[in-house]
Motif scaffolding. Structure first.
Motif, PDB file in Angstrom:
ATOM      1  N   LEU A  69     -13.928  -6.289  17.572  1.00  0.00           N
ATOM      2  CA  LEU A  69     -14.253  -5.863  16.214  1.00  0.00           C
ATOM      3  C   LEU A  69     -14.269  -4.343  16.112  1.00  0.00           C
ATOM      4  N   THR A  70     -13.427  -3.805  15.237  1.00  0.00           N
ATOM      5  CA  THR A  70     -13.299  -2.361  15.054  1.00  0.00           C
ATOM      6  C   THR A  70     -13.329  -2.046  13.565  1.00  0.00           C
ATOM      7  N   PHE A  71     -14.190  -1.120  13.186  1.00  0.00           N
ATOM      8  CA  PHE A  71     -14.311  -0.691  11.792  1.00  0.00           C
ATOM      9  C   PHE A  71     -13.809   0.740  11.656  1.00  0.00           C
ATOM     10  N   GLY A  72     -13.271   1.063  10.493  1.00  0.00           N
ATOM     11  CA  GLY A  72     -12.863   2.433  10.217  1.00  0.00           C
ATOM     12  C   GLY A  72     -14.082   3.319  10.031  1.00  0.00           C
ATOM     13  N   ILE A  73     -14.022   4.541  10.587  1.00  0.00           N
ATOM     14  CA  ILE A  73     -15.122   5.491  10.386  1.00  0.00           C
ATOM     15  C   ILE A  73     -14.662   6.774   9.698  1.00  0.00           C
ATOM     16  N   SER A  74     -13.355   7.018   9.694  1.00  0.00           N
ATOM     17  CA  SER A  74     -12.844   8.205   9.027  1.00  0.00           C
ATOM     18  C   SER A  74     -11.365   7.998   8.725  1.00  0.00           C
ATOM     19  N   ASN A  75     -10.971   8.326   7.502  1.00  0.00           N
ATOM     20  CA  ASN A  75      -9.561   8.214   7.108  1.00  0.00           C
ATOM     21  C   ASN A  75      -9.198   9.392   6.232  1.00  0.00           C
ATOM     22  N   ASN A  76      -7.914   9.746   6.271  1.00  0.00           N
ATOM     23  CA  ASN A  76      -7.395  10.820   5.437  1.00  0.00           C
ATOM     24  C   ASN A  76      -6.031  10.391   4.919  1.00  0.00           C
ATOM     25  N   ILE A  77      -5.782  10.641   3.648  1.00  0.00           N
ATOM     26  CA  ILE A  77      -4.488  10.271   3.065  1.00  0.00           C
ATOM     27  C   ILE A  77      -3.866  11.502   2.412  1.00  0.00           C
ATOM     28  N   MET A  78      -2.567  11.675   2.646  1.00  0.00           N
ATOM     29  CA  MET A  78      -1.821  12.771   2.039  1.00  0.00           C
ATOM     30  C   MET A  78      -0.672  12.141   1.246  1.00  0.00           C
ATOM     31  N   PHE A  79      -0.685  12.322  -0.059  1.00  0.00           N
ATOM     32  CA  PHE A  79       0.367  11.787  -0.922  1.00  0.00           C
ATOM     33  C   PHE A  79       1.544  12.750  -0.924  1.00  0.00           C
ATOM     34  N   VAL A  80       2.746  12.213  -0.693  1.00  0.00           N
ATOM     35  CA  VAL A  80       3.945  13.037  -0.583  1.00  0.00           C
ATOM     36  C   VAL A  80       4.883  12.802  -1.757  1.00  0.00           C
ATOM     37  N   ALA A  81       4.971  11.539  -2.209  1.00  0.00           N
ATOM     38  CA  ALA A  81       5.851  11.183  -3.326  1.00  0.00           C
ATOM     39  C   ALA A  81       5.232  10.000  -4.058  1.00  0.00           C
ATOM     40  N   SER A  82       5.700   9.753  -5.250  1.00  0.00           N
ATOM     41  CA  SER A  82       5.185   8.626  -6.036  1.00  0.00           C
ATOM     42  C   SER A  82       5.956   7.350  -5.727  1.00  0.00           C
ATOM     43  N   ALA A  83       5.224   6.240  -5.736  1.00  0.00           N
ATOM     44  CA  ALA A  83       5.846   4.919  -5.659  1.00  0.00           C
ATOM     45  C   ALA A  83       5.886   4.355  -7.072  1.00  0.00           C
ATOM     46  N   LEU A  84       6.998   3.707  -7.401  1.00  0.00           N
ATOM     47  CA  LEU A  84       7.216   3.206  -8.755  1.00  0.00           C
ATOM     48  C   LEU A  84       7.194   1.689  -8.790  1.00  0.00           C
ATOM     49  N   GLU A  85       6.984   1.150  -9.974  1.00  0.00           N
ATOM     50  CA  GLU A  85       7.011  -0.297 -10.139  1.00  0.00           C
ATOM     51  C   GLU A  85       8.338  -0.850  -9.603  1.00  0.00           C
ATOM     52  N   GLY A  86       8.250  -1.893  -8.805  1.00  0.00           N
ATOM     53  CA  GLY A  86       9.425  -2.500  -8.198  1.00  0.00           C
ATOM     54  C   GLY A  86       9.701  -2.020  -6.781  1.00  0.00           C
ATOM     55  N   ASP A  87       9.098  -0.885  -6.387  1.00  0.00           N
ATOM     56  CA  ASP A  87       9.292  -0.393  -5.019  1.00  0.00           C
ATOM     57  C   ASP A  87       8.674  -1.367  -4.016  1.00  0.00           C
ATOM     58  N   HIS A  88       9.379  -1.570  -2.916  1.00  0.00           N
ATOM     59  CA  HIS A  88       8.842  -2.362  -1.809  1.00  0.00           C
ATOM     60  C   HIS A  88       8.355  -1.368  -0.760  1.00  0.00           C
ATOM     61  N   LEU A  89       7.060  -1.418  -0.472  1.00  0.00           N
ATOM     62  CA  LEU A  89       6.447  -0.440   0.421  1.00  0.00           C
ATOM     63  C   LEU A  89       6.144  -1.046   1.781  1.00  0.00           C
ATOM     64  N   ARG A  90       6.311  -0.213   2.799  1.00  0.00           N
ATOM     65  CA  ARG A  90       6.079  -0.608   4.191  1.00  0.00           C
ATOM     66  C   ARG A  90       5.144   0.433   4.813  1.00  0.00           C
ATOM     67  N   ALA A  91       4.007  -0.031   5.329  1.00  0.00           N
ATOM     68  CA  ALA A  91       3.052   0.835   6.014  1.00  0.00           C
ATOM     69  C   ALA A  91       3.125   0.522   7.497  1.00  0.00           C
ATOM     70  N   GLU A  92       3.568   1.486   8.292  1.00  0.00           N
ATOM     71  CA  GLU A  92       3.656   1.282   9.732  1.00  0.00           C
ATOM     72  C   GLU A  92       2.614   2.143  10.431  1.00  0.00           C
ATOM     73  N   ALA A  93       1.693   1.469  11.111  1.00  0.00           N
ATOM     74  CA  ALA A  93       0.615   2.126  11.841  1.00  0.00           C
ATOM     75  C   ALA A  93       0.954   2.176  13.322  1.00  0.00           C
ATOM     76  N   THR A  94       0.723   3.336  13.940  1.00  0.00           N
ATOM     77  CA  THR A  94       0.899   3.505  15.388  1.00  0.00           C
ATOM     78  C   THR A  94      -0.312   4.239  15.937  1.00  0.00           C
ATOM     79  N   PHE A  95      -0.609   3.977  17.195  1.00  0.00           N
ATOM     80  CA  PHE A  95      -1.736   4.657  17.827  1.00  0.00           C
ATOM     81  C   PHE A  95      -1.409   6.118  18.096  1.00  0.00           C
ATOM     82  N   VAL A  96      -2.372   6.964  17.825  1.00  0.00           N
ATOM     83  CA  VAL A  96      -2.374   8.332  18.322  1.00  0.00           C
ATOM     84  C   VAL A  96      -3.088   8.296  19.665  1.00  0.00           C
TER      85      VAL A  96
END
Length: 134
Positions: A69-96
């Motif tokens: 069991l692992t909970f998030g304790i800190s997150n940061n998000i940086m928006f680079v571009a807008s996603a529009l209606e109909g866009d298919h989004l993929r979030a790929e997480a990798t370990f640092v």
């Protein structure tokens, strides 16, 4: 039950926003969603909270894939571009760093053309407890 099945069945918030885990292994996890009208903000682009939910689901899958069991304790998000209606989004997480207590993850959220929409970093805390049963 593996983490992909567990989260897809028990993370009701993510499921209700259209997010699903599609891949998980020891080093990466992928969540996907298609932007629809319920994701749009007043500027008619994908709301940041929807993007964060998608990234957070990928983070949860990666950090919890060992069954601890692992909970998030800190997150940061940086928006680079807008996603529009109909866009298919993929979030790929990798370990640092896959630290035994404080793992660190980075996530790239891209659209169907591979364009970067946002970048997310996150740290978690491993509780030394197994994941709860379904």
């Amino acid at each position: 039950m593996d983490i992909k099945e567990l989260l897809n069945q028990t993370d009701h918030f993510a499921a209700n926003t259209g997010c699903r885990i599609v891949e998980v292994d020891d080093q990466h996890a992928v969540a996907e969603m298609t932007v629809n009208s319920m994701h749009l903000n007043g500027g008619h682009v994908c709301q940041g909270g929807a993007l964060f939910t998608l990234a957070d689901l990928a983070i949860a899958a990666l950090m919890n894939q060992h069954g601890e069991l692992t909970f998030g304790i800190s997150n940061n998000i940086m928006f680079v571009a807008s996603a529009l209606e109909g866009d298919h989004l993929r979030a790929e997480a990798t370990f640092v760093a896959d630290h035994h207590k404080i793992p660190s993850v980075q996530v790239s959220v891209t659209n169907q053309e591979g364009k970067l929409i946002c970048h997310v970093t996150g740290m978690g805390y491993r509780k030394s407890k197994p994941l709860p049963p379904k």
